[in-house]
Scaffold this active site. Structure first.
Site, short mmCIF file in Angstrom:
data_model
loop_
_atom_site.label_atom_id
_atom_site.label_comp_id
_atom_site.label_asym_id
_atom_site.label_seq_id
_atom_site.Cartn_x
_atom_site.Cartn_y
_atom_site.Cartn_z
CE LYS A 247 -2.17 1.85 3.91
NZ LYS A 247 -3.10 1.63 4.40
NE ARG B 49 -4.98 -0.73 8.41
CZ ARG B 49 -3.77 -0.53 9.13
NH1 ARG B 49 -3.65 -1.43 9.97
NH2 ARG B 49 -4.03 0.80 9.28
CD GLN C 15 -9.43 5.47 11.37
OE1 GLN C 15 -9.67 4.71 12.02
NE2 GLN C 15 -9.02 5.75 10.46
CG ASP D 101 -11.11 18.13 15.70
OD1 ASP D 101 -11.33 17.06 15.52
OD2 ASP D 101 -10.44 19.20 15.43
CB VAL D 102 -8.02 21.84 17.69
CG1 VAL D 102 -7.23 21.61 18.51
CG2 VAL D 102 -7.44 21.78 16.48
N GLY E 6 -3.53 8.35 16.41
CA GLY E 6 -2.71 9.57 15.15
C GLY E 6 -1.34 9.32 14.75
CB ALA E 7 1.30 9.74 17.39
CE LYS F 16 0.98 12.42 12.22
NZ LYS F 16 0.69 11.25 10.91
N1 NAD Z 1 -2.43 4.15 12.98
C1 NAD Z 1 -3.02 3.82 11.77
O1 NAD Z 1 -2.96 3.21 10.84
C2 NAD Z 1 -3.50 5.15 10.66
C3 NAD Z 1 -4.70 5.24 10.01
C4 NAD Z 1 -5.20 6.34 9.61
C5 NAD Z 1 -4.80 7.61 9.42
N2 NAD Z 1 -4.21 7.51 10.54
C6 NAD Z 1 -3.54 8.87 11.40
O2 NAD Z 1 -4.57 9.30 12.00
C7 NAD Z 1 -4.30 10.66 12.01
C8 NAD Z 1 -6.03 11.14 11.78
O3 NAD Z 1 -6.10 10.83 10.47
P1 NAD Z 1 -8.23 11.16 9.74
O4 NAD Z 1 -7.68 10.95 8.66
O5 NAD Z 1 -8.81 11.74 10.90
O6 NAD Z 1 -7.08 13.35 9.97
P2 NAD Z 1 -8.59 14.49 9.46
O7 NAD Z 1 -7.67 15.49 9.33
O8 NAD Z 1 -9.61 13.64 9.35
O9 NAD Z 1 -8.81 14.44 11.27
C9 NAD Z 1 -7.82 14.40 12.34
C10 NAD Z 1 -8.55 15.62 13.47
O10 NAD Z 1 -7.64 15.80 14.27
C11 NAD Z 1 -7.61 17.43 14.76
N3 NAD Z 1 -6.86 17.94 15.67
C12 NAD Z 1 -5.76 18.21 15.13
N4 NAD Z 1 -4.67 19.15 16.06
C13 NAD Z 1 -5.32 18.44 17.31
C14 NAD Z 1 -5.43 18.44 18.72
N5 NAD Z 1 -4.42 18.52 19.15
N6 NAD Z 1 -6.47 17.88 19.64
C15 NAD Z 1 -7.69 17.92 19.33
N7 NAD Z 1 -7.90 17.57 17.55
C16 NAD Z 1 -7.25 18.09 16.85
C17 NAD Z 1 -8.41 18.05 13.61
O11 NAD Z 1 -9.26 19.52 13.95
C18 NAD Z 1 -9.00 17.33 12.48
O12 NAD Z 1 -10.47 17.06 12.49
C19 NAD Z 1 -3.12 11.03 11.17
O13 NAD Z 1 -2.49 11.65 11.74
C20 NAD Z 1 -2.98 9.81 10.50
O14 NAD Z 1 -2.28 9.98 9.89
C21 NAD Z 1 -3.05 6.51 11.30
#
Ligand code: NAD
Length: 226
Positions: free
Chosen positions: A65, A108, A136, A157-158, A217-218, A223
């Site tokens: 991927k 996933r 997510q 959420d911020v 997220g991290a 991160k």
């Molecule tokens: N572990 C994994 O396999 C995996 C898979 C997919 C995504 N991710 C990660 O998850 C994270 C989110 O992905 P997503 O697709 O939901 O992104 P997204 O942009 O749709 O959502 C992220 C949200 O986090 C909020 N945010 C940012 N900083 C913040 C803080 N300090 N406090 C509170 N809220 C905050 C943003 O305003 C946003 O609404 C990314 O870092 C992405 O890389 C991880």
């Protein structure tokens, strides 16, 4: 032989969250038994995001991927995370399929959270805290609902617009959602963090003993959410 090309809509029509949870659970089991290959991801890191290659082989298939994470994308009308997947026959290397994997990545990742809750959270978990209310967060909630009874979502959420959209999503699923300050969101049975934060945002003193945390997220160097 022809390589199958699958669009996002076609992939969506082929798999449900319930099926994804079963598939991810089985993949984790086979990996633990050393019956799957999954070398570490390879990252290309940029100033405002990254791209990763994620190769793996399991159950007679191989694939890779190619996926990004760019937190500022929603402001540009693009998802933060987008992906494409190439599926190969390991015996010949033939590319069996090339598919959109943006939906698959969301599904996933949600499913992995669901498997973790199923096996690691308290069985009577019903209050869920969400830090980060983006894409997510929705898939984590959908997966949680497959494995336990989600009575109440506390969300932070911020971005207040993201909070509001997440509440609408929760309500469309019949789940009550309340906005709370960060510390109060962490007071829950299952805490789900889905932010691209590079600094810790959840403090250990806010999290009660026995709370299960899905820290999603991290997922790249630099991160950190906890
Ligand atoms: N572990 C994994 O396999 C995996 C898979 C997919 C995504 N991710 C990660 O998850 C994270 C989110 O992905 P997503 O697709 O939901 O992104 P997204 O942009 O749709 O959502 C992220 C949200 O986090 C909020 N945010 C940012 N900083 C913040 C803080 N300090 N406090 C509170 N809220 C905050 C943003 O305003 C946003 O609404 C990314 O870092 C992405 O890389 C991880």
């Amino acid at each position: 032989m022809e390589t199958l090309l699958l669009s996002a809509e076609e992939v969506k029509s082929l798999i449900t969250m319930e099926e994804a949870i079963d598939a991810v659970e089985e993949a984790f089991r086979l990996y633990a038994l050393s019956k799957a290959l999954m070398p570490p991801k390879v990252y290309l890191c940029f100033e405002n995001g990254d791209l990763r290659a994620m190769p793996a082989s399991i159950m007679g298939y191989a694939g890779v991927k190619w996926v990004n994470s760019h937190p500022e994308n929603p402001g540009r009308g693009l998802p933060s995370v987008m992906a494409v997947l190439v599926l190969n026959d390991p015996s010949t290397g033939f590319p069996l399929a090339v598919m959109d994997a943006t939906f698959l990545t969301s599904l996933r990742t949600g499913a992995a959270g669901g498997v973790a809750i199923k096996h690691l959270a308290r069985k009577n978990s019903e209050i869920f805290g969400f830090v980060g209310c983006g894409k997510q967060a929705r898939y984590q909630l959908l997966a949680a609902m497959e494995v336990c009874n989600v009575e109440l979502v506390k969300a932070y959420d911020v971005n207040k617009r993201a909070e509001e959209k997440f509440r609408e999503f929760c309500e469309s699923l019949g789940v009550e959602c309340k906005f709370k300050e960060l510390e109060k969101v962490c007071d829950c049975d299952v805490l789900v963090t889905t932010t691209p934060s590079t600094k810790p945002i959840v403090k250990s003193k806010w999290v009660a003993e026995g709370t299960h945390i899905n820290a999603i997220g991290a997922d790249a160097p630099g991160k950190q959410e906890l």
